[in-house]
Design a protein around this motif. Structure first.
Motif, PDB file in Angstrom:
ATOM      1  N   THR A  17       0.776  -1.089  -0.052  1.00 44.81           N
ATOM      2  CA  THR A  17      -0.041   0.073   0.029  1.00 44.81           C
ATOM      3  C   THR A  17       0.867   1.412  -0.137  1.00 44.81           C
ATOM      4  O   THR A  17       0.554   2.279  -0.870  1.00 44.81           O
ATOM      5  N   ILE A  67      -8.906   8.045   2.109  1.00 48.60           N
ATOM      6  CA  ILE A  67      -9.205   6.500   2.277  1.00 48.60           C
ATOM      7  C   ILE A  67      -7.956   5.839   2.236  1.00 48.60           C
ATOM      8  O   ILE A  67      -7.471   5.076   2.772  1.00 48.60           O
ATOM      9  N   ARG A  68      -7.221   6.152   1.130  1.00 44.31           N
ATOM     10  CA  ARG A  68      -5.959   5.589   0.819  1.00 44.31           C
ATOM     11  C   ARG A  68      -4.858   5.854   2.024  1.00 44.31           C
ATOM     12  O   ARG A  68      -4.108   4.822   2.457  1.00 44.31           O
ATOM     13  N   TYR A  88      -5.908   6.699   5.062  1.00 42.68           N
ATOM     14  CA  TYR A  88      -6.334   5.823   6.365  1.00 42.68           C
ATOM     15  C   TYR A  88      -6.016   4.465   6.233  1.00 42.68           C
ATOM     16  O   TYR A  88      -5.846   4.002   7.470  1.00 42.68           O
ATOM     17  N   ALA A  89      -6.200   3.907   5.189  1.00 42.77           N
ATOM     18  CA  ALA A  89      -5.869   2.451   4.884  1.00 42.77           C
ATOM     19  C   ALA A  89      -4.227   2.317   5.383  1.00 42.77           C
ATOM     20  O   ALA A  89      -4.072   1.189   6.088  1.00 42.77           O
ATOM     21  N   LEU A  95      -3.175  -0.285   8.457  1.00 46.17           N
ATOM     22  CA  LEU A  95      -2.147  -1.440   8.279  1.00 46.17           C
ATOM     23  C   LEU A  95      -0.910  -1.236   9.180  1.00 46.17           C
ATOM     24  O   LEU A  95      -0.568  -2.218   9.489  1.00 46.17           O
TER      25      LEU A  95
END
Length: 255
Positions: A61, A186-187, A189-190, A194
């Motif tokens: 990510t 969102i990217r 927060y993801a 993780l």
């Protein structure tokens, strides 16, 4: 996105360091605390490779997010080089042909360039907006260029001049477009989620050995925060932050 919460990249990085360091310390304390020993021992049978999944997902990510951001930088940098080259082409052609020189096309090109350096670079770095002054100078350059192209009797010279202006126009549109591109929250927060999972899994993997746990948590925290801080430096847009694109290509035109 982070500018809505944090005033600068520095404050975002500071928040990340404090947040993950505090979280790592809290998780370590909870795992080694005697009252939680019975709860933690229930999961000692889970093998370490099972816990590597969050770390792999975090790495992928982070790599994808960083690649996306750096692509924006690369495209914006290329647009700046193309625009400056187009302006140089206009000036070079105008100085070699009598008619464009007579209507001061080189002067219009240099005036527009100076406005980019002194006006538009400030608005791009502060609020990611177009400078009205630079836009006005660009319109004047466009009008002067088309006027010169229409007056030229040689079609090849006219096409060369219009081609140079089209390069400037396309590059300018690209440069301004990438000033407003933002990473979807969102990217981000993801990636943070993780990172938290990585700390939790590392803690459970080393729960039976307190000293090994502390060292593993320290290394994991540094490993997580390093890519997060690097991404934070480039998170806003190519014209803001500690790592921002230079306007050096335009300086060679005005010197």
């Amino acid at each position: 996105m982070q500018n809505l919460i944090f005033q600068s990249d520095t404050t975002l990085i500071l928040a990340l360091l404090i947040g993950f360091t505090s979280l790592s310390t809290l998780i370590t304390w909870l795992v080694i605390h005697p009252e939680n020993k019975h709860f933690v021992e229930q999961y000692e049978g889970i093998v370490a490779p099972f816990f590597s999944l969050p770390a792999v997902l975090f790495s992928l990510t982070a790599a994808l997010l960083a690649t996306s951001i750096w692509d924006n930088y690369s495209i914006a940098t290329k647009a700046i080089k193309n625009e400056s080259q187009g302006i140089l082409n206009i000036i070079s052609l105008a100085n070699s042909i009598p008619i464009p020189k007579e209507i001061d096309l080189p002067g219009a090109a240099k005036t527009y360039t100076q406005s980019i350096i002194h006006d538009e670079w400030k608005t791009l770095s502060k609020n990611r907006s177009i400078s009205p002054e630079a836009d006005e100078k660009f319109i004047a350059l466009r009008a002067t260029t088309f006027k010169a192209a229409n007056m030229l009797p040689d079609k090849a010279e006219s096409k060369a001049l219009l081609s140079a202006f089209n390069l400037v126009n396309t590059a300018r549109e690209t440069r301004l477009a990438y000033a407003t591109i933002d990473v979807h929250p969102i990217r981000w927060y993801a990636l943070l989620f993780l990172g938290v999972l990585v700390l939790i899994t590392v803690a459970f993997t080393h729960s039976s050995k307190p000293k090994a746990l502390m060292l593993a948590m320290l290394i994991s925290t540094l490993t997580i925060t390093t890519p997060l801080c690097i991404i934070s430096l480039t998170f806003s847009n190519p014209y803001q932050g500690l790592i921002s694109i230079s306007n050096a290509p335009y300086l060679q035109i005005t010197n």
